[in-house]
Motif scaffolding. Structure first.
Motif, mmCIF file in Angstrom:
data_model
loop_
_atom_site.group_PDB
_atom_site.id
_atom_site.type_symbol
_atom_site.label_atom_id
_atom_site.label_comp_id
_atom_site.label_asym_id
_atom_site.label_seq_id
_atom_site.Cartn_x
_atom_site.Cartn_y
_atom_site.Cartn_z
ATOM 1 N N GLY A 90 5.584 15.794 -1.506
ATOM 2 C CA GLY A 90 5.397 16.173 -0.108
ATOM 3 C C GLY A 90 6.662 15.961 0.709
ATOM 4 O O GLY A 90 7.323 14.931 0.598
ATOM 5 N N THR A 91 7.008 16.928 1.552
ATOM 6 C CA THR A 91 8.200 16.792 2.389
ATOM 7 C C THR A 91 7.922 16.005 3.665
ATOM 8 O O THR A 91 8.850 15.491 4.287
ATOM 9 N N ASP A 92 6.643 15.917 4.065
ATOM 10 C CA ASP A 92 6.321 15.171 5.275
ATOM 11 C C ASP A 92 6.525 13.669 5.077
ATOM 12 O O ASP A 92 7.113 12.983 5.912
ATOM 13 N N CYS A 93 5.998 13.162 3.953
ATOM 14 C CA CYS A 93 6.095 11.726 3.700
ATOM 15 C C CYS A 93 7.357 11.365 2.916
ATOM 16 O O CYS A 93 7.778 10.203 2.921
ATOM 17 N N CYS A 94 7.940 12.326 2.214
ATOM 18 C CA CYS A 94 9.117 12.061 1.388
ATOM 19 C C CYS A 94 10.200 13.097 1.689
ATOM 20 O O CYS A 94 10.380 14.073 0.929
ATOM 21 N N PRO A 95 10.915 12.945 2.775
ATOM 22 C CA PRO A 95 11.933 13.935 3.136
ATOM 23 C C PRO A 95 13.070 13.974 2.130
ATOM 24 O O PRO A 95 13.348 12.987 1.442
ATOM 25 N N ALA A 96 13.739 15.117 2.066
ATOM 26 C CA ALA A 96 14.814 15.315 1.086
ATOM 27 C C ALA A 96 15.941 14.313 1.274
ATOM 28 O O ALA A 96 16.588 13.893 0.300
ATOM 29 N N VAL B 177 5.000 0.331 -12.260
ATOM 30 C CA VAL B 177 5.819 0.794 -11.142
ATOM 31 C C VAL B 177 7.268 0.649 -11.573
ATOM 32 O O VAL B 177 7.670 -0.406 -12.075
ATOM 33 N N LEU B 178 8.040 1.714 -11.418
ATOM 34 C CA LEU B 178 9.442 1.625 -11.815
ATOM 35 C C LEU B 178 10.358 1.931 -10.637
ATOM 36 O O LEU B 178 10.019 2.691 -9.733
ATOM 37 N N GLU C 38 4.019 4.693 -9.752
ATOM 38 C CA GLU C 38 5.010 5.034 -8.739
ATOM 39 C C GLU C 38 6.394 4.891 -9.364
ATOM 40 O O GLU C 38 6.639 3.978 -10.164
ATOM 41 N N ALA C 39 7.293 5.804 -9.007
ATOM 42 C CA ALA C 39 8.678 5.751 -9.476
ATOM 43 C C ALA C 39 9.567 5.987 -8.270
ATOM 44 O O ALA C 39 9.522 7.051 -7.655
ATOM 45 N N LEU C 40 10.364 4.983 -7.937
ATOM 46 C CA LEU C 40 11.197 5.043 -6.742
ATOM 47 C C LEU C 40 12.673 5.001 -7.103
ATOM 48 O O LEU C 40 13.079 4.279 -8.037
ATOM 49 N N CYS C 41 13.461 5.756 -6.374
ATOM 50 C CA CYS C 41 14.914 5.652 -6.433
ATOM 51 C C CYS C 41 15.372 4.990 -5.129
ATOM 52 O O CYS C 41 14.955 5.408 -4.036
ATOM 53 N N ILE C 42 16.197 3.953 -5.231
ATOM 54 C CA ILE C 42 16.708 3.241 -4.064
ATOM 55 C C ILE C 42 18.220 3.317 -4.100
ATOM 56 O O ILE C 42 18.858 2.916 -5.088
ATOM 57 N N SER C 43 18.810 3.851 -3.036
ATOM 58 C CA SER C 43 20.257 4.029 -2.990
ATOM 59 C C SER C 43 20.737 3.987 -1.542
ATOM 60 O O SER C 43 20.173 4.679 -0.675
ATOM 61 N N ALA C 44 21.750 3.160 -1.303
ATOM 62 C CA ALA C 44 22.418 3.092 0.007
ATOM 63 C C ALA C 44 21.434 2.924 1.161
ATOM 64 O O ALA C 44 21.533 3.600 2.188
ATOM 65 N N GLY C 45 20.464 2.025 0.996
ATOM 66 C CA GLY C 45 19.536 1.724 2.074
ATOM 67 C C GLY C 45 18.443 2.749 2.292
ATOM 68 O O GLY C 45 17.746 2.714 3.308
ATOM 69 N N ARG C 46 18.258 3.677 1.333
ATOM 70 C CA ARG C 46 17.180 4.675 1.425
ATOM 71 C C ARG C 46 16.401 4.705 0.118
ATOM 72 O O ARG C 46 16.892 4.254 -0.923
ATOM 73 N N TYR C 47 15.198 5.266 0.176
ATOM 74 C CA TYR C 47 14.405 5.395 -1.042
ATOM 75 C C TYR C 47 13.766 6.780 -1.096
ATOM 76 O O TYR C 47 13.553 7.459 -0.087
ATOM 77 N N TRP C 48 13.467 7.187 -2.331
ATOM 78 C CA TRP C 48 12.761 8.440 -2.628
ATOM 79 C C TRP C 48 11.695 8.144 -3.667
ATOM 80 O O TRP C 48 11.868 7.262 -4.515
ATOM 81 N N ARG D 283 0.794 -1.228 0.000
ATOM 82 C CA ARG D 283 0.000 0.000 0.000
ATOM 83 C C ARG D 283 0.828 1.281 0.000
ATOM 84 O O ARG D 283 0.275 2.362 -0.066
ATOM 85 N N SER D 284 2.138 1.193 0.096
ATOM 86 C CA SER D 284 2.929 2.412 0.228
ATOM 87 C C SER D 284 4.245 2.266 -0.511
ATOM 88 O O SER D 284 4.684 1.148 -0.822
ATOM 89 N N PRO D 285 4.917 3.383 -0.809
ATOM 90 C CA PRO D 285 6.242 3.292 -1.426
ATOM 91 C C PRO D 285 7.218 2.460 -0.595
ATOM 92 O O PRO D 285 8.038 1.728 -1.146
ATOM 93 N N ALA D 286 7.125 2.559 0.726
ATOM 94 C CA ALA D 286 8.019 1.779 1.588
ATOM 95 C C ALA D 286 7.829 0.286 1.363
ATOM 96 O O ALA D 286 8.803 -0.476 1.286
ATOM 97 N N GLU D 287 6.576 -0.159 1.247
ATOM 98 C CA GLU D 287 6.308 -1.576 1.044
ATOM 99 C C GLU D 287 6.731 -2.018 -0.352
ATOM 100 O O GLU D 287 7.200 -3.146 -0.540
#
Length: 421
Positions: free
Chosen positions: A160-166, A104-105, A144-154, A30-34
């Motif tokens: 939104g900065t609340d759910c997707c911090p810089a 989803v990419l 959805e389009a996610l970038c995954i790098s060094a154990g983090r994702y964007w 249900r979420s980018p994290a999942e």
């Protein structure tokens, strides 16, 4: 979005509906994290330096076909790559069961020297935008389009900065998520990273590589005239198969620590340079390679896979193209044994070694199409049975239809190009 573990595997293969496999565990994401957490389980490994695209099908948003390619290093290639991968995935899904409802990419890349993970995300943003435009041009939205790098994702689709911090959001710790628990229950496992799997098949380096290349030169000088001479070709083939069987027995009698970090070093130490050279050159003969492909099940599969991996690592220097044969055999044994993720990587490496290697082309296509390998296994069993019956037949009797004959054209070493594979 829902994933069903029965269908996770073959690229481009539609997902199985819950009614098809009622006993298979399912999980809703249900979420980018999942989504980010689920990616290694969808592929069977952690993608490194990879673009991954997954189709979403139907009202339930079930995952369907998937595609993975390396991220082009040159930004000038991004636009053409975006168009090609979007067309390949969407057109392929249309041929197999219907146009996707969305995609989803994932862009997965670790930082370069001196680069921060956030900088990776910023650098790849134009590529993500080109991919979104390419999919949109074919009337399929990127959900959805996610970038995954060094154990983090964007997320590239969220502002939104609340759910997707810089600075990005940390991925879940391995083994702690609902997806990990479901995958464990289903018997699925992540086989390390893409780099880990590729490294097990990569050519040796250092002094060993130099010694191996010299052995290959010696073997080529001795074997090429024999292989080109029809009178001695069968003798070379018999010697190659006898040596391969002897080395498989050696590996069976000297197993490494299961899953140990030095398993490949152990196998490399069991294989002499001259032995490896003779086998590598012998396997360039198409019929010998086909007989070796019969060792794909029961007690033969494990030592055969270890041998093919070890031989792929010995294809060094000017003999890099020769790796297509052992890499294809390693891919075939992996696929026949149910390890589709490793099979696709091995077959991709075989095609990287020789893009025209027909056996690798056919297996790679079949594996990505989700074709059951049992059909090929059955053909190889039948061919083996015919050959064994023929050896037991008294001299002077007629050969059965379809038996290979000694005057049939065979594959010569890689330096004699143009032969069918």
């Amino acid at each position: 979005m829902t994933t069903n573990h029965a269908s996770d595997g073959a690229a481009g293969r539609p997902a199985t509906s819950p009614t098809d496999c009622p006993s298979n565990p399912q999980i809703t994401l249900r979420s980018p994290a999942e989504l980010a957490d689920a990616l290694p389980y969808m592929l069977g490994f952690h993608p490194t330096d990879s673009l991954v695209m997954v189709t979403v099908q139907g009202e339930a948003g079930r995952f369907g076909g998937r595609l993975r390619v390396g991220i082009p290093t040159a930004p000038a290639e991004w636009e053409d790559t975006a168009r090609q991968v979007a067309d390949c995935l969407i057109r392929g899904s249309e041929r197999r069961g219907g146009k996707p409802d969305g995609i989803v990419l994932f862009l997965c890349q670790d930082p370069r020297d001196g680069e921060s993970p956030q900088r990776v995300m910023t650098r790849l943003r134009p590529f993500a935008q080109r991919l979104r435009l390419a999919c949109g041009a074919l009337d399929v939205p990127v959900l959805e389009a996610l970038c995954i790098s060094a154990g983090r994702y964007w997320s590239y689709t969220c502002g939104g900065t609340d759910c997707c911090p810089a600075e990005g959001t940390p991925l879940a710790q391995p083994g702690t998520s609902v997806m990990a628990a479901t995958a464990t229950f289903a018997g699925l496992r992540v086989r390390g990273s893409l780099k880990d799997i590729e490294d097990r098949l990569a050519p040796l380096r250092g002094p060993w590589a130099a010694e191996q290349e010299e052995a290959l030169e010696r073997a080529a000088t001795a074997l090429v005239p024999k292989i080109l001479d029809g009178a001695t070709r069968e003798e070379v083939g018999a010697e190659t198969l006898a040596l391969a069987r002897a080395l498989m027995r050696r590996m069976t009698l000297a197993p490494p620590v299961e899953g140990g970090p030095c398993a490949d070093d152990w196998d490399d130490a069991l294989l002499g340079h001259d032995e490896a050279a003779a086998l590598i050159l012998g396997l360039q003969d198409r019929e010998i390679r086909d007989i070796a492909a019969e060792w794909m099940e029961a007690d033969e599969a494990a030592p055969a896979l270890r041998l093919w991996r070890a031989l792929a690592r010995r294809c060094v220097g000017a003999y890099g193209e020769h790796a297509a044969a052992p890499l294809t055999l390693a891919g075939w044994v992996s696929w026949a044994g149910g390890d589709e993720p490793t099979a696709r990587i091995a077959l991709s490496l075989a095609l990287r070694a020789d893009a025209d290697y027909r056996f690798a082309q056919l297996l790679h296509h079949a594996c990505n199409e989700g074709i059951d390998p049992e059909g090929l296994r059955r053909c190889l069993r039948e061919e083996r049975g015919r050959r064994e019956r023929s050896r037991r037949r008294p001299a002077g009797t007629t050969r059965p239809p379809g038996r290979r004959t000694s005057d049939r054209r065979r594959r010569t070493p890689r330096r004699s190009e143009g032969n069918e594979q």
